[in-house]
Design a protein around this motif. Structure first.
Motif, PDB file in Angstrom:
ATOM      1  N   PHE A 150      90.718  61.229 153.101  1.00 31.80           N
ATOM      2  CA  PHE A 150      89.821  62.077 153.896  1.00 31.80           C
ATOM      3  C   PHE A 150      90.470  63.415 154.229  1.00 31.80           C
ATOM      4  CE2 PHE A 150      91.898  59.468 157.243  1.00 31.80           C
ATOM      5  CZ  PHE A 150      92.241  60.411 158.188  1.00 31.80           C
ATOM      6  N   ILE A 151      89.595  64.331 154.644  1.00 32.40           N
ATOM      7  CA  ILE A 151      89.990  65.678 155.059  1.00 32.40           C
ATOM      8  C   ILE A 151      89.621  65.837 156.528  1.00 32.40           C
ATOM      9  CG2 ILE A 151      89.415  68.135 154.817  1.00 32.40           C
ATOM     10  CD1 ILE A 151      90.804  67.298 152.332  1.00 32.40           C
ATOM     11  N   CYS A 152      90.543  66.393 157.316  1.00 29.72           N
ATOM     12  CA  CYS A 152      90.216  66.730 158.707  1.00 29.72           C
ATOM     13  C   CYS A 152      90.967  68.015 159.069  1.00 29.72           C
ATOM     14  CB  CYS A 152      90.571  65.576 159.648  1.00 29.72           C
ATOM     15  SG  CYS A 152      92.320  65.164 159.666  1.00 29.72           S
ATOM     16  N   PRO A 153      90.511  68.720 160.107  1.00 30.41           N
ATOM     17  CA  PRO A 153      91.134  70.009 160.424  1.00 30.41           C
ATOM     18  C   PRO A 153      92.545  69.895 160.992  1.00 30.41           C
ATOM     19  CG  PRO A 153      88.935  69.854 161.412  1.00 30.41           C
ATOM     20  CD  PRO A 153      89.303  68.471 160.931  1.00 30.41           C
ATOM     21  N   THR A 189      84.403  69.932 169.817  1.00 30.45           N
ATOM     22  CA  THR A 189      85.577  69.339 170.469  1.00 30.45           C
ATOM     23  C   THR A 189      86.090  68.147 169.661  1.00 30.45           C
ATOM     24  OG1 THR A 189      84.640  70.021 172.573  1.00 30.45           O
ATOM     25  CG2 THR A 189      86.413  68.415 172.681  1.00 30.45           C
ATOM     26  N   ALA A 190      85.163  67.316 169.185  1.00 32.85           N
ATOM     27  CA  ALA A 190      85.567  66.119 168.425  1.00 32.85           C
ATOM     28  C   ALA A 190      86.229  66.484 167.099  1.00 32.85           C
ATOM     29  CB  ALA A 190      84.347  65.235 168.166  1.00 32.85           C
ATOM     30  N   MET A 191      85.888  67.647 166.543  1.00 35.41           N
ATOM     31  CA  MET A 191      86.472  68.082 165.262  1.00 35.41           C
ATOM     32  C   MET A 191      87.993  68.044 165.318  1.00 35.41           C
ATOM     33  SD  MET A 191      84.297  69.637 162.917  1.00 35.41           S
ATOM     34  CE  MET A 191      82.578  70.127 162.912  1.00 35.41           C
ATOM     35  N   ALA A 192      88.551  68.292 166.512  1.00 40.43           N
ATOM     36  CA  ALA A 192      90.012  68.399 166.647  1.00 40.43           C
ATOM     37  C   ALA A 192      90.680  67.053 166.939  1.00 40.43           C
ATOM     38  CB  ALA A 192      90.336  69.384 167.766  1.00 40.43           C
ATOM     39  N   SER A 193      89.923  65.964 166.944  1.00 36.23           N
ATOM     40  CA  SER A 193      90.475  64.689 167.429  1.00 36.23           C
ATOM     41  C   SER A 193      91.598  64.134 166.553  1.00 36.23           C
ATOM     42  CB  SER A 193      89.363  63.646 167.548  1.00 36.23           C
ATOM     43  OG  SER A 193      88.887  63.334 166.248  1.00 36.23           O
ATOM     44  N   LEU A 194      91.652  64.548 165.282  1.00 35.41           N
ATOM     45  CA  LEU A 194      92.703  64.031 164.389  1.00 35.41           C
ATOM     46  C   LEU A 194      93.619  65.167 163.915  1.00 35.41           C
ATOM     47  CD1 LEU A 194      90.668  61.466 162.235  1.00 35.41           C
ATOM     48  CD2 LEU A 194      92.258  60.971 164.094  1.00 35.41           C
ATOM     49  N   SER A 195      93.770  66.184 164.735  1.00 36.09           N
ATOM     50  CA  SER A 195      94.555  67.331 164.260  1.00 36.09           C
ATOM     51  C   SER A 195      96.064  67.056 164.311  1.00 36.09           C
ATOM     52  CB  SER A 195      94.199  68.591 165.046  1.00 36.09           C
ATOM     53  OG  SER A 195      94.474  68.393 166.400  1.00 36.09           O
ATOM     54  N   ASP A 196      96.481  66.005 165.048  1.00 36.10           N
ATOM     55  CA  ASP A 196      97.910  65.676 165.171  1.00 36.10           C
ATOM     56  C   ASP A 196      98.269  64.593 164.136  1.00 36.10           C
ATOM     57  OD1 ASP A 196     100.374  64.707 165.834  1.00 36.10           O
ATOM     58  OD2 ASP A 196      99.901  64.286 167.934  1.00 36.10           O
ATOM     59  N   PRO A 197      99.163  64.904 163.179  1.00 36.38           N
ATOM     60  CA  PRO A 197      99.510  63.920 162.142  1.00 36.38           C
ATOM     61  C   PRO A 197     100.031  62.592 162.711  1.00 36.38           C
ATOM     62  CG  PRO A 197     100.396  66.063 161.578  1.00 36.38           C
ATOM     63  CD  PRO A 197      99.827  66.193 162.956  1.00 36.38           C
ATOM     64  N   ASP A 198     100.748  62.646 163.860  1.00 32.91           N
ATOM     65  CA  ASP A 198     101.223  61.390 164.458  1.00 32.91           C
ATOM     66  C   ASP A 198     100.041  60.519 164.878  1.00 32.91           C
ATOM     67  OD1 ASP A 198     103.805  62.132 164.099  1.00 32.91           O
ATOM     68  OD2 ASP A 198     104.084  62.887 166.154  1.00 32.91           O
ATOM     69  N   ARG A 199      99.016  61.171 165.407  1.00 30.74           N
ATOM     70  CA  ARG A 199      97.809  60.444 165.818  1.00 30.74           C
ATOM     71  C   ARG A 199      97.109  59.839 164.579  1.00 30.74           C
ATOM     72  NH1 ARG A 199      95.044  57.279 168.798  1.00 30.74           N
ATOM     73  NH2 ARG A 199      92.832  57.691 168.965  1.00 30.74           N
ATOM     74  N   ARG A 263      85.425  85.577 153.991  1.00 36.25           N
ATOM     75  CA  ARG A 263      86.216  84.370 153.750  1.00 36.25           C
ATOM     76  C   ARG A 263      87.455  84.393 154.635  1.00 36.25           C
ATOM     77  NH1 ARG A 263      84.439  82.081 148.820  1.00 36.25           N
ATOM     78  NH2 ARG A 263      86.389  80.986 148.526  1.00 36.25           N
ATOM     79  N   MET A 264      87.739  83.223 155.249  1.00 38.83           N
ATOM     80  CA  MET A 264      88.870  83.153 156.187  1.00 38.83           C
ATOM     81  C   MET A 264      89.767  81.983 155.834  1.00 38.83           C
ATOM     82  SD  MET A 264      86.528  83.401 159.547  1.00 38.83           S
ATOM     83  CE  MET A 264      85.241  84.640 159.666  1.00 38.83           C
ATOM     84  N   ARG A 265      91.059  82.213 155.899  1.00 33.79           N
ATOM     85  CA  ARG A 265      91.998  81.119 155.635  1.00 33.79           C
ATOM     86  C   ARG A 265      92.031  80.166 156.825  1.00 33.79           C
ATOM     87  NH1 ARG A 265      94.291  84.475 151.883  1.00 33.79           N
ATOM     88  NH2 ARG A 265      95.137  85.956 153.368  1.00 33.79           N
ATOM     89  N   ALA A 266      92.027  78.866 156.491  1.00 39.13           N
ATOM     90  CA  ALA A 266      92.057  77.824 157.526  1.00 39.13           C
ATOM     91  C   ALA A 266      92.881  76.654 156.993  1.00 39.13           C
ATOM     92  CB  ALA A 266      90.636  77.354 157.844  1.00 39.13           C
ATOM     93  N   GLY A 267      93.362  75.815 157.915  1.00 43.19           N
ATOM     94  CA  GLY A 267      94.221  74.706 157.497  1.00 43.19           C
ATOM     95  C   GLY A 267      93.555  73.364 157.721  1.00 43.19           C
ATOM     96  N   VAL A 268      93.666  72.484 156.736  1.00 40.15           N
ATOM     97  CA  VAL A 268      93.170  71.102 156.881  1.00 40.15           C
ATOM     98  C   VAL A 268      94.290  70.141 156.497  1.00 40.15           C
ATOM     99  CG1 VAL A 268      90.756  71.717 156.394  1.00 40.15           C
ATOM    100  CG2 VAL A 268      92.248  71.016 154.503  1.00 40.15           C
ATOM    101  N   TRP A 269      94.121  68.898 156.917  1.00 39.09           N
ATOM    102  CA  TRP A 269      94.998  67.814 156.445  1.00 39.09           C
ATOM    103  C   TRP A 269      94.268  67.047 155.354  1.00 39.09           C
ATOM    104  CZ3 TRP A 269      99.500  68.907 158.134  1.00 39.09           C
ATOM    105  CH2 TRP A 269      99.767  69.238 159.455  1.00 39.09           C
ATOM    106  N   LEU A 270      94.992  66.747 154.292  1.00 41.34           N
ATOM    107  CA  LEU A 270      94.500  65.814 153.278  1.00 41.34           C
ATOM    108  C   LEU A 270      95.219  64.495 153.551  1.00 41.34           C
ATOM    109  CD1 LEU A 270      93.189  65.012 150.534  1.00 41.34           C
ATOM    110  CD2 LEU A 270      95.258  65.885 149.439  1.00 41.34           C
ATOM    111  N   VAL A 271      94.446  63.463 153.876  1.00 41.20           N
ATOM    112  CA  VAL A 271      95.039  62.184 154.266  1.00 41.20           C
ATOM    113  C   VAL A 271      94.706  61.120 153.228  1.00 41.20           C
ATOM    114  CG1 VAL A 271      95.169  60.427 156.080  1.00 41.20           C
ATOM    115  CG2 VAL A 271      94.783  62.831 156.701  1.00 41.20           C
ATOM    116  N   SER A 272      95.717  60.382 152.836  1.00 41.41           N
ATOM    117  CA  SER A 272      95.526  59.334 151.842  1.00 41.41           C
ATOM    118  C   SER A 272      96.230  58.068 152.338  1.00 41.41           C
ATOM    119  CB  SER A 272      96.129  59.803 150.507  1.00 41.41           C
ATOM    120  OG  SER A 272      96.119  58.763 149.584  1.00 41.41           O
ATOM    121  N   ALA A 273      95.598  56.907 152.136  1.00 41.29           N
ATOM    122  CA  ALA A 273      96.174  55.642 152.584  1.00 41.29           C
ATOM    123  C   ALA A 273      95.585  54.523 151.727  1.00 41.29           C
ATOM    124  CB  ALA A 273      95.842  55.415 154.064  1.00 41.29           C
ATOM    125  N   VAL A 274      96.341  53.424 151.627  1.00 40.02           N
ATOM    126  CA  VAL A 274      95.925  52.327 150.753  1.00 40.02           C
ATOM    127  C   VAL A 274      95.839  51.031 151.575  1.00 40.02           C
ATOM    128  CG1 VAL A 274      96.636  50.942 148.752  1.00 40.02           C
ATOM    129  CG2 VAL A 274      96.964  53.420 148.738  1.00 40.02           C
TER     130      VAL A 274
END
Ligand SMILES: C[S@@+](CC[C@H](N)C(=O)[O-])C[C@H]1O[C@@H](n2cnc3c(N)ncnc32)[C@H](O)[C@@H]1O
Length: 276
Positions: A150-153, A189-199, A263-274
């Motif tokens: 998944f992708i999240c901000p 507000t909820a968009m940011a709920s997974l912005s911390d990789p530790d979380r 167009r604006m540069r922005a950062g997302v996390w690409l998360v992968s898990a099995v």
């Protein structure tokens, strides 16, 4: 629909936020499709895969997944009835026969045990009432060895063009920071709920091979500054701005005007898990 764990999100995505997304599906798709290469590259969908697309919205990624899983099947789930209506229309219009949609809350929905080879989500997993419970439910839906992608901000902040521009825009329109309980504030507000990789790692307890990779994308907000301002203002129809303020808003977005749009540069996390 099965039970709803987060009624406030269901209200937002069936109310003003979901209706706005449904009325501007092509625009929202252009806004976030910069993540698709990373999402589908990591998901590595095979021709025969059974794929679940969580929070599929108007189904752009469900349809892309269906093209990859050409001998398999894709199910898109979402809590938003207006977005699923658009998803179904586009899927028929594009002649895609191996994709289906269900109005379902992914945290609680009784997915078939081990029913999917691949679970994907383009920004649809941040709105859960209980993320750990939701990801356990998706773990159960995956077959052993199946992959969640998944992708999240990433956290917003001055390092990102998009954060700087939208912050300035909101200051010009609303004055001090917007707060409260409007549908837009609840969803944003909820968009940011997974912005911390530790979380992210914490709520993926029970998965193997968890990776959280930073990806920089360009989000496209309009053809030019005027078009981008029209779009952003359409998200708050009660806001009336005069010609002077409008000129200031266009000036705020003009630095991001490139030959192929605002167009604006922005950062997302690409998360992968099995699932082991
Ligand atoms: C930011 S939009 C992304 C939509 C789509 N994935 C896309 O890329 O265009 C988030 C989506 O997640 C859906 N959603 C929010 N909470 C959900 C839940 N608990 N279960 C299923 N879908 C949910 C919303 O209705 C919305 O369509």
């Amino acid at each position: 629909m099965t039970a709803i764990a987060n009624p406030r999100q269901a209200q937002a995505w069936n109310g003003s936020v979901g209706l706005h997304w449904a009325a501007h599906t092509a625009r929202y798709d252009r806004l976030i499709s910069g993540v698709d290469e990373a999402l589908f590259g990591a998901a590595d969908i095979a021709a025969g895969d059974r794929v679940l697309d969580v929070g599929c919205g108007a189904g752009a990624t469900t349809r892309s997944a269906a093209r990859l899983a050409k001998d398999g099947h894709v199910v898109g789930v979402d809590i938003s009835a207006p977005l699923l209506e658009r998803a179904r229309e586009s899927t028929v219009a594009e002649g895609i026969a191996n994709a289906a949609y269900e109005l379902a809350e992914a945290q609680l929905h009784p997915f078939p045990d081990a029913g999917y080879d691949n679970v994907i989500s383009r920004g649809g997993v941040m709105f859960f009432a209980d993320h750990a419970e939701a990801f356990r439910n998706l773990w159960r839906a995956l077959r052993p060895g199946g992959r969640l992608t998944f992708i999240c901000p990433q956290p917003s902040g001055p390092q990102w063009e998009e954060s700087r521009a939208l912050y300035l825009f909101s200051q010009l329109v609303n004055g001090p920071d917007e707060s409260g309980d409007s549908d837009t504030v609840v969803a944003t507000t909820a968009m940011a709920s997974l912005s911390d990789p530790d979380r992210i790692r914490e709520v993926l307890d029970g998965y193997d091979d968890v990776t959280v990779t930073p990806v920089t994308i360009e989000t496209e907000w309009g053809r030019d500054a005027r078009d981008a301002v029209d779009f952003l203002l359409s998200r708050s129809p009660d806001t009336v701005v005069g010609p002077q303020k409008r000129a200031e808003l266009e000036d705020a977005l003009r630095p991001y005007t490139r030959p192929n749009g605002v167009r604006m540069r922005a950062g997302v996390w690409l998360v992968s898990a099995v699932r082991p």
